[in-house]
Design an enzyme around this catalytic site. Structure first.
Site, mmCIF file in Angstrom:
data_model
loop_
_atom_site.group_PDB
_atom_site.id
_atom_site.type_symbol
_atom_site.label_atom_id
_atom_site.label_comp_id
_atom_site.label_asym_id
_atom_site.label_seq_id
_atom_site.Cartn_x
_atom_site.Cartn_y
_atom_site.Cartn_z
ATOM 1 N N ASN A 195 40.503 40.124 43.712
ATOM 2 C CA ASN A 195 41.103 40.934 42.658
ATOM 3 C C ASN A 195 40.005 41.292 41.659
ATOM 4 O OD1 ASN A 195 40.829 38.759 40.786
ATOM 5 N ND2 ASN A 195 42.809 37.927 41.418
ATOM 6 N N MET A 196 40.351 42.072 40.659
ATOM 7 C CA MET A 196 39.321 42.577 39.751
ATOM 8 C C MET A 196 38.636 41.436 38.990
ATOM 9 S SD MET A 196 37.978 45.452 39.198
ATOM 10 C CE MET A 196 36.959 46.377 38.058
ATOM 11 N N SER A 197 39.406 40.435 38.576
ATOM 12 C CA SER A 197 38.819 39.306 37.854
ATOM 13 C C SER A 197 37.842 38.544 38.734
ATOM 14 C CB SER A 197 39.918 38.370 37.348
ATOM 15 O OG SER A 197 40.740 39.019 36.404
ATOM 16 N N GLU A 198 38.230 38.310 39.985
ATOM 17 C CA GLU A 198 37.357 37.597 40.921
ATOM 18 C C GLU A 198 36.096 38.408 41.213
ATOM 19 O OE1 GLU A 198 41.027 35.315 43.265
ATOM 20 O OE2 GLU A 198 40.273 37.262 43.959
ATOM 21 N N ASP A 264 48.396 36.862 48.566
ATOM 22 C CA ASP A 264 48.747 36.396 49.910
ATOM 23 C C ASP A 264 49.364 37.523 50.723
ATOM 24 O OD1 ASP A 264 47.965 33.890 49.036
ATOM 25 O OD2 ASP A 264 50.014 33.204 48.639
#
Length: 476
Positions: A195-198, A264
């Site tokens: 995701n964007m944060s990761e 998921d």
């Protein structure tokens, strides 16, 4: 429109990762505790759902794919509950059981459809345990098309590079839902789905779309990935691949109740679709739709094939048919291209629709799968045709065109020529009626430069709007 999905029943997938039990305590709350300023919840419902890598496996099974699941559990009651939970979906787990660690459990307390608190029961698994899990699972690689590594940073996926290499050597695609600040751990994976944060935790702050793409390409080259799919919440998804243009997929979520398990769902839909033979772009479109369904549910949930078909059909209805703005049409074209459809475009005034128009539009539609008709607005028609034209205002002209079986999308433009709108939309085929030369057709050079075609079709002899108007006037 009927939306075609790949044959999920042909998908063979192995999921390895951090399995966990998502436990929900649910009840009403109507007062504050006298012991502390917190609500008192009267629990009247307890529900257990497989989570983490187990939820990925359940999503694959629910879509109709064949899935094997490997993970680490403790010798405890929650392991039994987790086993029972996956078996209900027809998944036979391949657990590595350890005596000194608990099965990972996430306990959530809910009231009035709101999560009040989450309590985590877990201990980190060590490297030796992770490697034992990989060793136990290696033989399964001979019987699957896709391997999913579902990493929640709990220790099950520790230094997976060697296992990824073994899978790739057997021709197995490797999809990773990553965690942590170093994607080097997943070197050689086919696709990672941060995701964007990761993503920003690894590459730093992303300042623009171009910056995102540049940083993703650097990771792809550095770690030998085939592609990176960055999930971006309300901004949808961005797919960056080796030697391919980037692909932006808008979000399709209508109402967000709970984002639990959305990641998921994305990787499970990707894995099932790819294992069933879908292209990466098609798989991303399917995964995006599946995520839009699951965030509309409360708690860790799965998406069925029927729900996915219904959502894809509804998305097509929203991206739509009929009269559109340019922005709406651009999105509809993106969705059509994800389905592998060819787009044809023509333009004109279409002031009084007649048999010649109908025949021409039928010929144009036969050149592809979708037909766009760009229509001159009223001021444009007046400038081109003179006073007294148009006979019918643009909204009525577009409504009539949209009612034809051959026409999918109708869009107005204000200029004297459609040069600008054609250059923006860039159809696969640009069609014009009459005796035009290809080099004289507005927007033709741009379409050809983008790899498209420009074609000239003949009009039906003796039929024209001008002749119809003159005939009407002569009878007055």
């Amino acid at each position: 429109m009927k939306v075609s999905l790949p044959a999920f029943e042909n998908a063979r997938v192995l999921v390895i990762g951090d399995v966990m039990l998502d436990r929900y305590w649910v009840g009403p709350t109507g007062r504050i505790s006298p012991e502390a300023p917190v609500p008192v919840v009267k629990i009247n419902q307890i529900e257990d759902r497989p989570g983490g890598a187990a939820n990925v496996a359940l999503n694959i099974a629910t879509l109709g794919g064949h899935v094997q699941l490997a993970g680490i559990v403790g010798q405890d009651e929650t392991a039994q509950a987790l086993t029972q939970g996956v078996k209900v979906f027809g998944v036979e787990p391949q657990w590595l059981t350890v005596a000194d660690k608990p099965t990972i459990t996430k306990l959530r307390v809910l009231s009035r459809n709101q999560q009040l608190i989450r309590l985590d029961f877990e201990e980190q698994f060590d490297k030796a345990t992770s490697q034992a899990l990989f060793a136990q699972s290696e033989a399964i690689l001979d019987n699957v098309d896709v391997l999913v590594l579902s990493d929640y940073a709990k220790g099950a996926i520790d230094e997976p590079k060697d296992f990824i290499a073994k899978a790739r050597a057997k021709g197995v695609k490797v999809l990773v839902d990553p965690k942590g600040h170093d994607f080097a751990r997943y070197h050689g994976a086919s696709l990672i789905t941060p995701n964007m944060s990761e993503f920003e935790a690894v590459v730093g702050t992303v300042t623009s779309e171009d910056d995102l793409i540049e940083k993703a390409q650097k990771l792809i080259k550095l770690h030998d990935f085939e592609a990176i799919l960055v999930t971006r919440s309300e901004k949808g998804m961005t797919l960056v691949s080796q030697n391919q243009p980037e692909l932006h997929i808008p979000t399709v979520a209508r109402e967000v109740h709970d984002v639990t398990g959305a990641g998921d769902t994305v990787i499970s839909a990707l894995a099932t679709s790819i294992a069933a033979g879908a292209s990466l772009a098609q798989a991303c479109a399917i995964a995006n739709t599946a995520a839009g369904v699951v965030v509309g549910k409360l708690g860790t949930s799965t998406v069925s094939r029927i729900e996915l078909i219904q959502a894809l059909a509804l998305n097509h209805g929203e991206s739509g048919f009929g009269v559109m703005t340019e922005d709406q049409l651009a999105y509809a074209m993106d969705q059509a291209r994800l389905r592998g459809e060819r787009i044809v475009m023509t333009n004109g005034c279409f002031d009084i629709l007649h048999a010649g128009h109908v025949s021409y539009l039928q010929q144009a539609k036969a050149l592809g799968d979708r037909l766009i008709v760009a229509v001159n607005d009223d001021s444009s028609v007046t400038r081109l045709k003179g006073p007294g034209r148009p006979v019918n205002p643009v909204d009525r002209r577009m409504a009539v065109l949209a009612g034809l079986a051959s026409v999918d999308w109708v869009v107005p433009f204000t200029e004297d020529t459609p040069q600008r709108i054609i250059t923006r939309l860039l159809p696969d085929s640009l069609v014009k009626g009459g005796d035009y030369k290809v080099e004289d057709i507005a927007g033709g050079a741009e379409v050809i430069a983008a790899g498209g075609k420009v074609e000239v079709l003949g009009f039906e002899d003796g039929v024209s709007t001008t002749a119809i108007i003159q005939n009407i006037m002569s009878q007055k």
